[in-house]
Design a protein around this motif. Sequence first.
Motif, mmCIF file in Angstrom:
data_model
loop_
_atom_site.group_PDB
_atom_site.id
_atom_site.type_symbol
_atom_site.label_atom_id
_atom_site.label_comp_id
_atom_site.label_asym_id
_atom_site.label_seq_id
_atom_site.Cartn_x
_atom_site.Cartn_y
_atom_site.Cartn_z
ATOM 1 N N UNK A 84 0.842 -1.205 0.000
ATOM 2 C CA UNK A 84 0.000 0.000 0.000
ATOM 3 C C UNK A 84 0.880 1.259 0.000
ATOM 4 N N UNK A 85 0.636 2.150 -0.928
ATOM 5 C CA UNK A 85 1.426 3.377 -1.057
ATOM 6 C C UNK A 85 0.606 4.567 -0.590
ATOM 7 N N UNK A 86 1.133 5.306 0.347
ATOM 8 C CA UNK A 86 0.458 6.523 0.819
ATOM 9 C C UNK A 86 1.449 7.685 0.782
ATOM 10 N N UNK A 87 0.945 8.882 0.454
ATOM 11 C CA UNK A 87 1.816 10.061 0.337
ATOM 12 C C UNK A 87 2.545 10.384 1.637
ATOM 13 N N UNK A 88 1.929 10.069 2.767
ATOM 14 C CA UNK A 88 2.552 10.366 4.055
ATOM 15 C C UNK A 88 3.794 9.524 4.300
ATOM 16 N N UNK A 89 3.932 8.435 3.535
ATOM 17 C CA UNK A 89 5.057 7.526 3.752
ATOM 18 C C UNK A 89 6.046 7.553 2.593
ATOM 19 N N UNK A 90 5.536 7.520 1.381
ATOM 20 C CA UNK A 90 6.406 7.353 0.210
ATOM 21 C C UNK A 90 6.566 8.610 -0.630
ATOM 22 N N UNK A 91 5.831 9.672 -0.315
ATOM 23 C CA UNK A 91 5.839 10.844 -1.190
ATOM 24 C C UNK A 91 7.218 11.503 -1.249
ATOM 25 N N UNK A 92 7.636 11.821 -2.467
ATOM 26 C CA UNK A 92 8.886 12.536 -2.681
ATOM 27 C C UNK A 92 8.629 13.719 -3.602
ATOM 28 N N UNK A 93 9.251 14.838 -3.306
ATOM 29 C CA UNK A 93 9.129 16.008 -4.188
ATOM 30 C C UNK A 93 10.455 16.765 -4.206
ATOM 31 N N UNK B 58 6.296 21.603 0.694
ATOM 32 C CA UNK B 58 7.226 21.285 1.782
ATOM 33 C C UNK B 58 7.699 19.850 1.587
ATOM 34 N N UNK B 59 8.994 19.653 1.731
ATOM 35 C CA UNK B 59 9.570 18.323 1.496
ATOM 36 C C UNK B 59 9.520 17.445 2.743
ATOM 37 N N UNK B 60 9.749 18.051 3.888
ATOM 38 C CA UNK B 60 9.836 17.298 5.139
ATOM 39 C C UNK B 60 9.353 18.174 6.287
ATOM 40 N N UNK B 61 8.758 17.551 7.303
ATOM 41 C CA UNK B 61 8.246 18.283 8.472
ATOM 42 C C UNK B 61 8.852 17.685 9.735
ATOM 43 N N UNK C 189 10.891 13.489 13.164
ATOM 44 C CA UNK C 189 10.433 13.672 11.786
ATOM 45 C C UNK C 189 8.967 13.268 11.732
ATOM 46 N N UNK C 190 8.120 14.245 11.444
ATOM 47 C CA UNK C 190 6.680 13.989 11.407
ATOM 48 C C UNK C 190 6.261 13.443 10.045
ATOM 49 N N UNK C 191 6.718 14.084 8.976
ATOM 50 C CA UNK C 191 6.430 13.657 7.603
ATOM 51 C C UNK C 191 7.682 13.778 6.759
ATOM 52 N N UNK C 192 7.929 12.851 5.832
ATOM 53 C CA UNK C 192 7.170 11.604 5.658
ATOM 54 C C UNK C 192 7.389 10.643 6.833
#
Length: 290
Positions: A63-72, A166-169, A188-191
């Motif tokens: 399962x792919x979710x933006x909160x885990x795998x998202x890259x920008x 934002x890339x990372x929180x 590290x909150x996100x991802x």
Amino acid sequence: MSIAKEISIKINSIKNTKKITKAMEMIAVSKMHKIQKKMFLIRNYYNKIKKIIFNLLFLNINYKHDFIFKKNNSKKVGFIIVSTDKGLCSGINSNLFKLFFLKIKKKKINKKNIKIVSIGSKSFNFFTHLNYKIISYVNNINEFSIFKKIIGPINSIINLYNKNKIKIIYLLYNKCINTFKQEPLIKQLLPIKKNYKNFNKKKKYNNNYLFEPNKKKVISKLLIRYLETIVLQAVIENITSEQSARMITMSNASNSADNIIDNLKLKFNKTRQYFITNELSEIISGSMNI
């Protein structure tokens, strides 16, 4: 006797100050015990929801979710900084700010690429003074209105992450180790770091879950609640740290006041004795001249 009078005035002044510090200490003790109960409850809740989240993700490894795998490709970095609203709580705010500067120095993050969500007036005033970009803030938080006040600022920075702005929180707060020790932390909150170290891969997980309306929506909602819980726990931990630190600070201030009063009393007695001795000497000298 003017010197003795000045010393007496100082003694009374410090006694009045001690009454204030003692009262503040007792208030901090009372508030600390109340918020500690919530802190232990939220810790248990966090551990439960974390277990559920990682259990589901382990069962749905693809399962792919933006909160885990998202890259920008954004260079922007978000910080949620949880501070106190008031002072007189030792150096917990300054230690937290030092940790922030160590982090941006280590990661070589440019000031213009930093976006801050401030929780607590101390962090808001500090970073506003330094001209950092504050996208949202909330002040005057108490134990009765924590979640309602922080939900808006949390969503504002998560929305920026979802929009690839934002890339990372990171989340910064003070963790209450015990009554006498508070430790500044950065998470590290996100991802979300997909870490299965706490899960035994040989264990047979129960995968007979029923999802309504569907698997993706359920896991997505749980991930949002998971993030909210992390920030909520951070705020409650920080409030507990604040009251613990204030209790210790005020206790030390009261003890210092006692020491100063004792020294002033000794000085007062010596001064009084000096004047009495002089008066007796004058009386004796006068009687001898008659």
